[in-house]
Design an enzyme around this catalytic site. Structure first.
Site, short mmCIF file in Angstrom:
data_model
loop_
_atom_site.label_atom_id
_atom_site.label_comp_id
_atom_site.label_asym_id
_atom_site.label_seq_id
_atom_site.Cartn_x
_atom_site.Cartn_y
_atom_site.Cartn_z
N HIS A 79 -8.42 8.12 -5.50
CA HIS A 79 -7.96 6.58 -5.73
C HIS A 79 -8.11 6.55 -7.29
O HIS A 79 -8.76 7.44 -7.84
CB HIS A 79 -8.85 5.89 -5.39
CG HIS A 79 -10.17 5.93 -5.27
ND1 HIS A 79 -11.09 6.51 -4.58
CD2 HIS A 79 -11.20 5.24 -6.34
CE1 HIS A 79 -12.19 6.57 -5.22
NE2 HIS A 79 -12.18 6.06 -6.33
N GLU A 97 1.02 6.82 -15.36
CA GLU A 97 2.65 7.23 -15.43
C GLU A 97 3.03 7.11 -14.00
O GLU A 97 2.63 7.86 -13.07
CB GLU A 97 2.51 8.84 -15.82
CG GLU A 97 3.85 9.18 -16.00
CD GLU A 97 4.06 10.77 -16.10
OE1 GLU A 97 5.01 11.30 -15.90
OE2 GLU A 97 3.02 11.21 -16.81
N ARG A 132 3.85 9.60 -8.26
CA ARG A 132 5.30 9.61 -7.82
C ARG A 132 5.55 8.34 -6.87
O ARG A 132 4.56 7.89 -6.03
CB ARG A 132 5.51 10.82 -7.00
CG ARG A 132 5.52 12.04 -7.89
CD ARG A 132 6.08 13.22 -7.11
NE ARG A 132 5.95 14.54 -8.04
CZ ARG A 132 5.03 15.12 -8.33
NH1 ARG A 132 3.80 14.77 -7.67
NH2 ARG A 132 5.21 15.90 -9.16
N ASN A 183 11.53 9.52 -8.99
CA ASN A 183 12.63 10.64 -8.84
C ASN A 183 13.95 9.92 -8.08
O ASN A 183 13.61 9.42 -6.90
CB ASN A 183 12.15 11.87 -8.17
CG ASN A 183 11.11 12.54 -8.98
OD1 ASN A 183 11.41 13.10 -9.92
ND2 ASN A 183 9.78 12.81 -8.46
N HIS A 242 -3.59 10.13 -19.22
CA HIS A 242 -2.91 9.47 -17.95
C HIS A 242 -3.08 10.22 -16.83
O HIS A 242 -3.32 11.31 -16.66
CB HIS A 242 -1.42 8.97 -18.26
CG HIS A 242 -0.63 10.22 -18.27
ND1 HIS A 242 -0.08 10.90 -19.11
CD2 HIS A 242 -0.06 10.92 -17.31
CE1 HIS A 242 0.50 11.84 -19.28
NE2 HIS A 242 0.68 12.03 -17.89
N GLU A 267 -9.29 1.41 -6.27
CA GLU A 267 -10.47 0.92 -5.85
C GLU A 267 -10.86 -0.13 -6.69
O GLU A 267 -10.80 0.14 -8.05
CB GLU A 267 -11.75 2.04 -5.91
CG GLU A 267 -12.93 1.49 -5.66
CD GLU A 267 -14.28 2.48 -5.63
OE1 GLU A 267 -15.07 2.22 -5.17
OE2 GLU A 267 -13.97 3.70 -6.27
#
Length: 140
Positions: free
Chosen positions: A84, A65, A18, A69, A14, A132
């Site tokens: 990207h 993923e 964030r 937070n 993965h 992209e």
């Protein structure tokens, strides 16, 4: 250790990004880009949530993923090193028109690459990460 990626010892799992608003990001990746929410888990002790999205099961596909937070109250600095994520598509012009109609920001409209014949476009997720889009039928 060799760098032979086909030796079966390594598999791409993965890419983690964030995100400021998890629900907004989940909507973007699932509704607009057609990914599935594969799993989601809150970690109250660490005050974060992980959500994994992708086009197939994690045991056979690389996924994204999304890390949220809970106490992050300002946007993340995207930095200058990250580039990207790329997605292959068919009929990039129609897809970009649909994405724009749904409210997505497309900072690079679809068209041929500056130094090639492949048609590409860039769409931004809610946090400004670039995705992209590459039209597979025009790929060099």
């Amino acid at each position: 250790m060799t760098s032979n990626s086909g030796d079966g010892r390594f598999r791409f799992l993965h890419t983690m990004v964030r995100v400021q608003d998890l629900e907004k990001s989940l909507d973007f990746y699932t509704r607009l880009l057609g990914m599935k929410l594969l799993r989601r888990k809150d970690y109250p002790e660490g005050r974060f949530t992980l959500a994994f999205v992708g086009y197939g099961p994690e045991d056979s596909h690389a996924v994204i993923e999304l890390t949220h937070n809970w106490d992050q109250d300002r946007p993340y600095d995207l930095g200058t090193g990250y580039g990207h994520v790329a997605l292959g598509v068919r009929d990039i012009y129609a897809i970009c028109a649909e994405l724009e109609k749904a409210g997505a920001n497309i900072p690079r409209k679809p068209g041929p690459m500056k130094h090639g014949t492949t048609h590409i476009a860039f769409v931004e997720d809610p946090d400004g990460y670039k995705i992209e889009l590459i039209d597979l039928s025009t790929r060099d």
